[in-house]
Write a protein that holds these residues in place. Structure first.
Motif, PDB file in Angstrom:
ATOM      1  N   GLU A 135       9.855  30.161  54.124  1.00  0.00           N
ATOM      2  CA  GLU A 135      11.138  30.096  53.431  1.00  0.00           C
ATOM      3  C   GLU A 135      12.111  29.175  54.161  1.00  0.00           C
ATOM      4  O   GLU A 135      12.910  28.466  53.526  1.00  0.00           O
ATOM      5  CB  GLU A 135      11.737  31.496  53.299  1.00  0.00           C
ATOM      6  CG  GLU A 135      12.971  31.554  52.428  1.00  0.00           C
ATOM      7  CD  GLU A 135      12.719  31.028  51.029  1.00  0.00           C
ATOM      8  OE1 GLU A 135      13.602  30.349  50.488  1.00  0.00           O
ATOM      9  OE2 GLU A 135      11.635  31.299  50.475  1.00  0.00           O
TER      10      GLU A 135
ATOM     11  N   ILE B 197      14.163  26.018  52.542  1.00  0.00           N
ATOM     12  CA  ILE B 197      15.617  25.843  52.628  1.00  0.00           C
ATOM     13  C   ILE B 197      15.948  24.448  53.131  1.00  0.00           C
ATOM     14  O   ILE B 197      16.853  23.777  52.619  1.00  0.00           O
ATOM     15  CB  ILE B 197      16.235  26.927  53.539  1.00  0.00           C
ATOM     16  CG1 ILE B 197      16.103  28.313  52.888  1.00  0.00           C
ATOM     17  CG2 ILE B 197      17.708  26.611  53.835  1.00  0.00           C
ATOM     18  CD1 ILE B 197      16.529  29.450  53.786  1.00  0.00           C
TER      19      ILE B 197
ATOM     20  N   ARG C 218      21.357  32.959  55.235  1.00  0.00           N
ATOM     21  CA  ARG C 218      20.454  32.806  54.089  1.00  0.00           C
ATOM     22  C   ARG C 218      19.232  33.703  54.213  1.00  0.00           C
ATOM     23  O   ARG C 218      18.762  34.265  53.223  1.00  0.00           O
ATOM     24  CB  ARG C 218      20.009  31.341  53.977  1.00  0.00           C
ATOM     25  CG  ARG C 218      21.108  30.356  53.639  1.00  0.00           C
ATOM     26  CD  ARG C 218      21.397  30.322  52.149  1.00  0.00           C
ATOM     27  NE  ARG C 218      20.269  29.863  51.381  1.00  0.00           N
ATOM     28  CZ  ARG C 218      19.978  28.581  51.159  1.00  0.00           C
ATOM     29  NH1 ARG C 218      20.766  27.620  51.665  1.00  0.00           N
ATOM     30  NH2 ARG C 218      18.946  28.240  50.420  1.00  0.00           N
TER      31      ARG C 218
ATOM     32  N   ARG D 213      18.461  36.444  44.136  1.00  0.00           N
ATOM     33  CA  ARG D 213      18.460  35.503  45.263  1.00  0.00           C
ATOM     34  C   ARG D 213      17.150  34.729  45.331  1.00  0.00           C
ATOM     35  O   ARG D 213      17.134  33.528  45.612  1.00  0.00           O
ATOM     36  CB  ARG D 213      18.710  36.261  46.574  1.00  0.00           C
ATOM     37  CG  ARG D 213      20.137  36.772  46.736  1.00  0.00           C
ATOM     38  CD  ARG D 213      20.410  37.202  48.170  1.00  0.00           C
ATOM     39  NE  ARG D 213      19.601  38.343  48.560  1.00  0.00           N
ATOM     40  CZ  ARG D 213      20.011  39.605  48.475  1.00  0.00           C
ATOM     41  NH1 ARG D 213      21.216  39.879  47.992  1.00  0.00           N
ATOM     42  NH2 ARG D 213      19.230  40.588  48.865  1.00  0.00           N
TER      43      ARG D 213
ATOM     44  N   ARG E 277      16.463  30.602  45.010  1.00  0.00           N
ATOM     45  CA  ARG E 277      15.672  29.793  45.946  1.00  0.00           C
ATOM     46  C   ARG E 277      14.624  28.975  45.195  1.00  0.00           C
ATOM     47  O   ARG E 277      14.412  27.797  45.485  1.00  0.00           O
ATOM     48  CB  ARG E 277      15.006  30.696  46.991  1.00  0.00           C
ATOM     49  CG  ARG E 277      15.980  31.410  47.906  1.00  0.00           C
ATOM     50  CD  ARG E 277      15.290  31.980  49.134  1.00  0.00           C
ATOM     51  NE  ARG E 277      14.255  32.953  48.816  1.00  0.00           N
ATOM     52  CZ  ARG E 277      14.464  34.261  48.721  1.00  0.00           C
ATOM     53  NH1 ARG E 277      15.687  34.759  48.877  1.00  0.00           N
ATOM     54  NH2 ARG E 277      13.468  35.096  48.459  1.00  0.00           N
TER      55      ARG E 277
END
Length: 231
Positions: free
Chosen positions: A9, A13, A29, A97, A101
């Motif tokens: 992840e 990001i 985050r 959320r 993403r």
């Protein structure tokens, strides 16, 4: 979140970022500490991930470290965007959320489609500040087959304490239900998540029973009845 998932992840990001990211930004985050971010960055750099850092500025991912193109046609991408947008109506903050993403990853590889909008109105948000139980916690209990103890308020305002074995989550337009075996009623019941005022794992599990309960649940098809919840 497992470390392997968190490292993946973190890379996503960076890929979606338009500028340097501070450790504090990444920590917010990922919902971890700044120290954990420093350790994760070091681990990724040790695996030769081209993350560069500058004190006072932040971290960047060197260009060229990109995802391969998504093999979706225009309508398939639009279907993804609408489906992800619909999650804003689920009341599930964690899924929302996650949808954001995924949308950022799609935007990084596709032309943004600001003209494609989904109304956000739907089920009440599971905001802990409002006393709501996290739907993410309930989903995890279904996956892990964990027994829960809940304080539940029915449609007439009567409160009871239930011990349940959660087996499924049903997302309606204006409510989210958890399907479960209720020990108090000795049967399958549905509980509106916005009427669960407290939820605590008992420490007990029901390994292997979830599939059996779901088979009975599917046969009864109780959720089609509108699912106001428990009795």
């Amino acid at each position: 979140m497992k470390k392997s998932n968190r490292l993946f992840e973190t890379i996503q990001i960076f890929r979606a970022a338009r500028g340097p990211l501070r450790a504090e930004d990444l920590a917010a985050r990922l919902e971890v500490s700044v120290r954990t971010v420093y350790r994760d960055i070091a681990a990724l750099q040790a695996m030769r991930t081209p993350i560069l850092g500058e004190p006072g500025i932040g971290y960047v991912l060197r260009r060229g470290y990109d995802l391969p193109p998504l093999n979706f046609d225009e309508e398939e991408v639009e279907a993804l965007r609408v489906g992800l947008g619909m999650l804003s109506r689920s009341g599930d903050r964690s899924l929302r959320r996650a949808a954001a993403r995924i949308s950022a990853k799609i935007d990084a590889l596709q032309v943004p489609a600001d003209w494609l909008q989904v109304s956000p109105w739907g089920a009440p948000e599971d905001d802990p500040a409002l006393g709501c139980v996290s739907i993410s916690m309930l989903r995890a209990a279904v996956r892990d087959e964990r027994v829960l103890r809940i304080d539940y308020e029915d449609g007439e305002g009567q409160r009871t304490t239930r011990t349940i074995r959660p087996i499924g989550i049903v997302y309606h337009i204006n409510a989210v239900l958890v399907a479960a075996w209720c020990e108090l009623r000795a049967g399958l019941r549905h509980f509106r998540t916005d009427r669960i005022h407290a939820c605590t794992p008992t420490g007990a599990t029901f390994p292997g029973q979830g599939d059996v309960f779901r088979a009975v649940w599917a046969e009864q098809n109780r959720w089609e009845g509108g699912g106001e919840g428990a009795s």
